[in-house]
Design a protein around this motif. Structure first.
Motif, PDB file in Angstrom:
ATOM      1  N   TRP A  78      38.181  43.215  28.918  1.00  0.00           N
ATOM      2  CA  TRP A  78      38.334  41.862  28.395  1.00  0.00           C
ATOM      3  C   TRP A  78      38.432  40.923  29.591  1.00  0.00           C
ATOM      4  O   TRP A  78      38.956  41.286  30.641  1.00  0.00           O
ATOM      5  CB  TRP A  78      39.596  41.723  27.557  1.00  0.00           C
ATOM      6  CG  TRP A  78      39.632  42.563  26.336  1.00  0.00           C
ATOM      7  CD1 TRP A  78      38.680  42.634  25.354  1.00  0.00           C
ATOM      8  CD2 TRP A  78      40.669  43.454  25.941  1.00  0.00           C
ATOM      9  NE1 TRP A  78      39.070  43.520  24.379  1.00  0.00           N
ATOM     10  CE2 TRP A  78      40.288  44.040  24.722  1.00  0.00           C
ATOM     11  CE3 TRP A  78      41.879  43.831  26.508  1.00  0.00           C
ATOM     12  CZ2 TRP A  78      41.075  44.960  24.051  1.00  0.00           C
ATOM     13  CZ3 TRP A  78      42.669  44.750  25.848  1.00  0.00           C
ATOM     14  CH2 TRP A  78      42.262  45.299  24.626  1.00  0.00           C
ATOM     15  N   SER A  79      37.967  39.701  29.407  1.00  0.00           N
ATOM     16  CA  SER A  79      38.126  38.715  30.474  1.00  0.00           C
ATOM     17  C   SER A  79      39.604  38.332  30.571  1.00  0.00           C
ATOM     18  O   SER A  79      40.332  38.364  29.588  1.00  0.00           O
ATOM     19  CB  SER A  79      37.272  37.482  30.184  1.00  0.00           C
ATOM     20  OG  SER A  79      37.728  36.824  29.013  1.00  0.00           O
ATOM     21  N   GLU A  80      39.997  37.972  31.765  1.00  0.00           N
ATOM     22  CA  GLU A  80      41.351  37.500  32.005  1.00  0.00           C
ATOM     23  C   GLU A  80      41.319  35.974  31.929  1.00  0.00           C
ATOM     24  O   GLU A  80      40.267  35.356  32.099  1.00  0.00           O
ATOM     25  CB  GLU A  80      41.809  37.975  33.394  1.00  0.00           C
ATOM     26  CG  GLU A  80      43.292  37.857  33.632  1.00  0.00           C
ATOM     27  CD  GLU A  80      43.696  36.592  34.356  1.00  0.00           C
ATOM     28  OE1 GLU A  80      44.883  36.256  34.312  1.00  0.00           O
ATOM     29  OE2 GLU A  80      42.830  35.931  34.941  1.00  0.00           O
ATOM     30  N   ALA A  81      42.443  35.353  31.655  1.00  0.00           N
ATOM     31  CA  ALA A  81      42.495  33.904  31.445  1.00  0.00           C
ATOM     32  C   ALA A  81      41.912  33.114  32.611  1.00  0.00           C
ATOM     33  O   ALA A  81      41.296  32.072  32.411  1.00  0.00           O
ATOM     34  CB  ALA A  81      43.943  33.467  31.180  1.00  0.00           C
ATOM     35  N   GLY A  82      42.035  33.588  33.835  1.00  0.00           N
ATOM     36  CA  GLY A  82      41.536  32.853  34.999  1.00  0.00           C
ATOM     37  C   GLY A  82      40.117  33.206  35.408  1.00  0.00           C
ATOM     38  O   GLY A  82      39.594  32.634  36.371  1.00  0.00           O
ATOM     39  N   LEU A  83      39.469  34.123  34.695  1.00  0.00           N
ATOM     40  CA  LEU A  83      38.133  34.572  35.107  1.00  0.00           C
ATOM     41  C   LEU A  83      37.122  33.433  35.080  1.00  0.00           C
ATOM     42  O   LEU A  83      36.337  33.258  36.010  1.00  0.00           O
ATOM     43  CB  LEU A  83      37.657  35.731  34.220  1.00  0.00           C
ATOM     44  CG  LEU A  83      36.285  36.301  34.577  1.00  0.00           C
ATOM     45  CD1 LEU A  83      36.293  36.911  35.975  1.00  0.00           C
ATOM     46  CD2 LEU A  83      35.856  37.342  33.545  1.00  0.00           C
ATOM     47  N   ARG A  84      37.142  32.656  34.037  1.00  0.00           N
ATOM     48  CA  ARG A  84      36.182  31.550  33.908  1.00  0.00           C
ATOM     49  C   ARG A  84      36.305  30.582  35.080  1.00  0.00           C
ATOM     50  O   ARG A  84      35.308  30.193  35.696  1.00  0.00           O
ATOM     51  CB  ARG A  84      36.438  30.840  32.582  1.00  0.00           C
ATOM     52  CG  ARG A  84      35.496  29.728  32.290  1.00  0.00           C
ATOM     53  CD  ARG A  84      35.777  29.204  30.882  1.00  0.00           C
ATOM     54  NE  ARG A  84      35.084  27.956  30.702  1.00  0.00           N
ATOM     55  CZ  ARG A  84      35.576  26.920  30.077  1.00  0.00           C
ATOM     56  NH1 ARG A  84      36.762  26.980  29.528  1.00  0.00           N
ATOM     57  NH2 ARG A  84      34.888  25.822  29.962  1.00  0.00           N
ATOM     58  N   ASP A  85      37.538  30.195  35.424  1.00  0.00           N
ATOM     59  CA  ASP A  85      37.751  29.260  36.534  1.00  0.00           C
ATOM     60  C   ASP A  85      37.371  29.887  37.872  1.00  0.00           C
ATOM     61  O   ASP A  85      36.831  29.207  38.746  1.00  0.00           O
ATOM     62  CB  ASP A  85      39.210  28.789  36.564  1.00  0.00           C
ATOM     63  CG  ASP A  85      39.558  27.917  35.362  1.00  0.00           C
ATOM     64  OD1 ASP A  85      38.629  27.336  34.762  1.00  0.00           O
ATOM     65  OD2 ASP A  85      40.748  27.844  35.007  1.00  0.00           O
ATOM     66  N   ALA A  86      37.651  31.180  38.054  1.00  0.00           N
ATOM     67  CA  ALA A  86      37.280  31.867  39.298  1.00  0.00           C
ATOM     68  C   ALA A  86      35.764  31.886  39.470  1.00  0.00           C
ATOM     69  O   ALA A  86      35.254  31.690  40.580  1.00  0.00           O
ATOM     70  CB  ALA A  86      37.831  33.287  39.306  1.00  0.00           C
TER      71      ALA A  86
END
Length: 193
Positions: A78-86
């Protein structure tokens, strides 16, 4: 018992207590007992069907990557909450990643590097020289802190992924020991390449 397991246990006990109370009220009301049983069975069947369908979708997602990359290993994550911003900080834009994490993805790896898949699409591919470190960590995914894998790139990104308990996917996150084993596996493949 970990904090997550205690939270899951207490949540389950709360749902059971509320369900038992609602069932007691229905059973003591003037309602038709046959209708009450039928409605209860329908609810149980819908819950089980939802769980089975989610597991099949996860398995299908992982198989798409495995079919496209024969000989590669895969793990549902699953993606982690900060993945999109990273990813955005590195100039990588990936559509429809949930800001709070929990987007179902597949991590694939081989002697060439790693790839991140969503369904049958490669979202991101990195060769081993582009990866600075692979470490165990924790990540916020779907509102809960879970054991995770951090892939640090030489470009300065830290991509945090939350593995599922089963490589094919499912509803449960991997344990800390399973995440450590995955990190060890990824490092071993990187070191040989």
């Amino acid at each position: 018992m970990t904090r997550q397991r205690w939270g899951l246990l207490l949540s389950t006990l709360g749902v059971i207590a509320l369900s038992a109370n609602a069932w007691r009220r229905l059973a003591t009301s003037d309602g038709d007992p046959v209708l009450i049983v039928l409605v209860s069975l329908l609810i149980v069947v819908l819950i089980v069907a939802g769980i089975v369908l989610a597991a099949r979708r996860d398995s299908g997602r992982r198989r798409a990557a495995a079919t496209a990359r024969p000989g590669w290993s895969t793990q549902a994550v699953w993606s982690e909450a900060g993945l999109r911003d990273a990813l955005l900080a590195q100039g990588w834009y990936i559509e429809r990643l949930r800001p709070g994490g929990g987007t179902r993805l597949t991590l694939a790896w081989s002697g060439e590097g790693i790839e991140l898949w969503r369904k049958a699409d490669v979202l991101l591919g990195l060769s081993w020289p582009e990866i600075a470190a692979i470490t165990p960590t924790t990540g916020l995914s779907g509102g809960a802190v879970r054991p995770a894998v951090a892939v640090s790139t030489t470009a300065g990104a830290q991509l945090v992924l939350v593995p599922t308990a089963k490589p094919d996917g499912g509803l449960l996150p991997a344990s800390a020991a399973a995440v450590d084993a995955l990190v060890h596996t990824l490092r071993a493949v990187r070191d040989v390449s």
